[in-house]
Scaffold this active site. Structure first.
Site, PDB file in Angstrom:
ATOM      1  N   ARG A 174       0.827  -1.212   0.000  1.00 34.94           N
ATOM      2  CA  ARG A 174       0.000   0.000   0.000  1.00 34.94           C
ATOM      3  C   ARG A 174       0.860   1.261   0.000  1.00 34.94           C
ATOM      4  O   ARG A 174       0.469   2.281  -0.565  1.00 34.94           O
ATOM      5  CB  ARG A 174      -0.929   0.012   1.205  1.00 34.94           C
ATOM      6  CG  ARG A 174      -2.010  -1.027   1.050  1.00 34.94           C
ATOM      7  CD  ARG A 174      -2.993  -0.989   2.190  1.00 34.94           C
ATOM      8  NE  ARG A 174      -4.117  -1.846   1.819  1.00 34.94           N
ATOM      9  CZ  ARG A 174      -5.362  -1.648   2.190  1.00 34.94           C
ATOM     10  NH1 ARG A 174      -5.673  -0.645   2.966  1.00 34.94           N
ATOM     11  NH2 ARG A 174      -6.309  -2.460   1.795  1.00 34.94           N
TER      12      ARG A 174
ATOM     13  N   GLY B  91     -11.124  -7.288  -1.649  1.00 34.82           N
ATOM     14  CA  GLY B  91      -9.944  -7.548  -0.836  1.00 34.82           C
ATOM     15  C   GLY B  91      -9.422  -8.972  -0.963  1.00 34.82           C
ATOM     16  O   GLY B  91      -8.247  -9.193  -1.263  1.00 34.82           O
TER      17      GLY B  91
ATOM     18  N   GLY C 106     -13.018  -2.965  -0.068  1.00 38.20           N
ATOM     19  CA  GLY C 106     -14.432  -2.622   0.074  1.00 38.20           C
ATOM     20  C   GLY C 106     -14.859  -1.447  -0.808  1.00 38.20           C
ATOM     21  O   GLY C 106     -15.990  -1.413  -1.300  1.00 38.20           O
TER      22      GLY C 106
HETATM   23  P1  ADP Z   1     -13.778 -10.160  -1.703  1.00 41.00           P
HETATM   24  O1  ADP Z   1     -13.121  -9.745  -0.405  1.00 41.00           O
HETATM   25  O2  ADP Z   1     -12.778 -10.263  -2.810  1.00 41.00           O
HETATM   26  O3  ADP Z   1     -14.960  -9.311  -2.039  1.00 41.00           O
HETATM   27  P2  ADP Z   1     -15.316 -12.188  -0.379  1.00 41.00           P
HETATM   28  O4  ADP Z   1     -14.879 -11.643   0.938  1.00 41.00           O
HETATM   29  O5  ADP Z   1     -16.698 -11.997  -0.791  1.00 41.00           O
HETATM   30  O6  ADP Z   1     -14.312 -11.657  -1.518  1.00 41.00           O
HETATM   31  O7  ADP Z   1     -15.087 -13.765  -0.429  1.00 41.00           O
HETATM   32  C1  ADP Z   1     -13.914 -14.370   0.008  1.00 41.00           C
HETATM   33  C2  ADP Z   1     -14.193 -15.613   0.779  1.00 41.00           C
HETATM   34  O8  ADP Z   1     -15.116 -16.469   0.123  1.00 41.00           O
HETATM   35  C3  ADP Z   1     -12.931 -16.419   0.961  1.00 41.00           C
HETATM   36  O9  ADP Z   1     -12.561 -16.382   2.318  1.00 41.00           O
HETATM   37  C4  ADP Z   1     -13.303 -17.815   0.500  1.00 41.00           C
HETATM   38  O10 ADP Z   1     -12.819 -18.842   1.345  1.00 41.00           O
HETATM   39  C5  ADP Z   1     -14.810 -17.782   0.539  1.00 41.00           C
HETATM   40  N1  ADP Z   1     -15.386 -18.810  -0.332  1.00 41.00           N
HETATM   41  C6  ADP Z   1     -15.212 -18.979  -1.642  1.00 41.00           C
HETATM   42  N2  ADP Z   1     -15.856 -20.099  -2.073  1.00 41.00           N
HETATM   43  C7  ADP Z   1     -16.431 -20.655  -0.986  1.00 41.00           C
HETATM   44  C8  ADP Z   1     -17.215 -21.821  -0.755  1.00 41.00           C
HETATM   45  N3  ADP Z   1     -17.533 -22.655  -1.747  1.00 41.00           N
HETATM   46  N4  ADP Z   1     -17.632 -22.064   0.498  1.00 41.00           N
HETATM   47  C9  ADP Z   1     -17.320 -21.234   1.510  1.00 41.00           C
HETATM   48  N5  ADP Z   1     -16.581 -20.130   1.361  1.00 41.00           N
HETATM   49  C10 ADP Z   1     -16.145 -19.838   0.134  1.00 41.00           C
HETATM   50 MG    MG Z   2     -13.632 -10.012   1.625  1.00 50.34          MG
END
Ligand code: ADP
Ligand code: MG
Length: 409
Positions: A51, A366, A389
């Protein structure tokens, strides 16, 4: 080649003034950055300075222009009072190392001591302020605090895209008291993400994953109106599959979201958006290392005691083929539990497909950025957002207060 569902629309380039549109020579600039870096547990050793590095181009530019630079960033969540472990000193030290010049640091954000430091600055010199979240007025966006911060400088530059979804004193309030422009990172983020939403090269493909539908409703909803194809994986695919009448064993399903996903699928059909759900999945007894797992098609019932942990190889191939044809791909949300190999394979396959895609490839969120970085694929993408976020809220079509407060071009 399948036909895009949406026509091209003219692109209105970033309509906010940037650091290149103002004269900063000899002036004091208040620069808001997001240097909210992680530390090695229980120490003040920075474990990842990405960062800080992302903020260097703007600082270099300001110094070259002969500005006196006051850097302000939050660190962690001290909730309105000083917390020793969340002081900015180690960040100031690392910034000095990266710039190759001493950087001053003051243990406050406002007050006579800060004014004294600010007045001593020469063109090209850098001063780092204390964590503004030590003051309750920061998150309250108190005008008095914003005004006091503003009184230190003649120009305000906001380069903290990752904090732009917060209307705090140092991200939004201060812009009411100084000429306010975007830094180079902020400009790039808004430009790349804005282009995805407003003038993407088509076909525009969205890849969406992550744990839960409820975290992603607003993104699903907004992108559905814009994209030509939507590829859905991750934990949230289970809720979509249930809406199609499939049984998903012990996968996490949000029963109260089943109707909503059915509605999204209906809207996709109506708009001619191709909605792709997993056709095969990796199921596991637990979402933990070393657990029993196997690949199954979604049209046979998944047995109780087994939960979807990743998309299967056929799905990964199908998604990759769509990605290969895309003019633009925007990706948010890991396709599986990527933190627990071998459930990282679907996410890896998508990262690889994006790396070889000839179109524009943009990663937001993230955990998704973390996955792409840990797989060593970040520099193969057109852009990996530093926004976390904030990038999600941007993809939801929300106006980010930190961006809105900047001067229009
Ligand atoms: P971002 O931060 O990029 O927006 P999210 O926080 O929405 O992404 O999602 C990330 C999480 O989703 C990860 O910790 C991952 O383990 C979880 N995840 C992905 N696929 C599955 C699944 N099939 N079952 C449970 N958790 C999942
Ligand atoms: Mg996330």
């Amino acid at each position: 080649m399948w036909r895009p569902a949406c026509p091209e629309v003219p692109w209105d380039a970033m309509n906010k003034k940037t650091v290149r549109d103002v004269d900063v020579k000899g002036k004091t600039v208040l620069l808001r950055v997001d240097f909210n870096v992680p530390f090695e547990k229980g120490t003040t050793r920075i474990s990842d300075d990405g960062r800080i590095r992302a903020g260097l181009p703007t600082i270099d530019y300001l110094r070259q222009q002969g500005a006196k630079v006051i850097v302000c960033s939050h660190l962690g969540r001290p909730r309105g009072k000083p917390v020793e472990e969340l002081r900015m000193r180690p960040v100031a030290e690392r910034l000095g190392e990266l710039l190759g010049t001493p950087v001053a640091y003051v243990r406050e954000c406002v007050g006579p001591e800060v004014v004294r430091h600010a007045r001593q600055l020469e063109p090209g010199q850098v001063l780092v302020l204390e964590n503004p979240r030590f003051y309750p007025e920061e998150e309250q966006n108190a005008p008095s605090f914003a005004k006091e911060l503003a009184s230190l400088a003649q120009v305000y530059v906001n380069d903290a895209f990752a904090a732009a979804h917060r209307a705090h004193a140092s991200t939004e309030g201060v812009a009411h008291y100084l000429p306010a422009v975007a830094g180079l990172l902020m400009e790039k983020e808004v430009d790349v993400l804005g282009r995805v939403l407003e003038k993407p090269k088509r076909p525009l493909v969205a890849v969406l994953g992550g744990a839960k539908v409820s975290d992603k409703i607003a993104v699903l909803d907004h992108l559905l109106e814009l994209v030509d194809a939507m590829l859905v994986g991750g934990g949230m695919a289970a809720t979509f599959l249930v809406a199609q009448g499939r049984s998903v064993g012990s996968s996490l399903v949000e029963p109260e979201r089943v109707a909503l996903t059915a509605e999204l699928a209906r809207r996709a059909r109506e708009r001619g958006v191709e909605l792709l759900l997993p056709r095969d999945v990796v199921v596991a007894e637990r979402l933990e290392p070393g657990t029993r797992h196997c690949t199954v098609p979604v049209d046979g019932a998944i047995e109780d005691g087994w939960a979807i942990a990743d998309i299967g190889p056929q799905t990964a191939d199908q998604f990759a083929a769509r990605i290969a044809q895309a003019g633009t791909v925007v990706w948010n949300g890991p396709l599986g539990v990527f933190e627990v190999p071998p459930f990282d394979q679907g996410t890896l396959a998508i990262a690889r497909a994006m790396a070889t895609c000839k179109g524009t490839t943009v990663v937001g969120g993230g955990s998704t950025a973390e996955a792409v970085e840990s797989m060593g694929m970040a520099d193969k993408m057109t852009h990996v957002s530093t926004g976390g976020g904030a990038s999600l809220e941007f993809l939801e079509g929300k106006v980010l207060p930190g961006v809105a407060a900047l001067l229009d071009k």
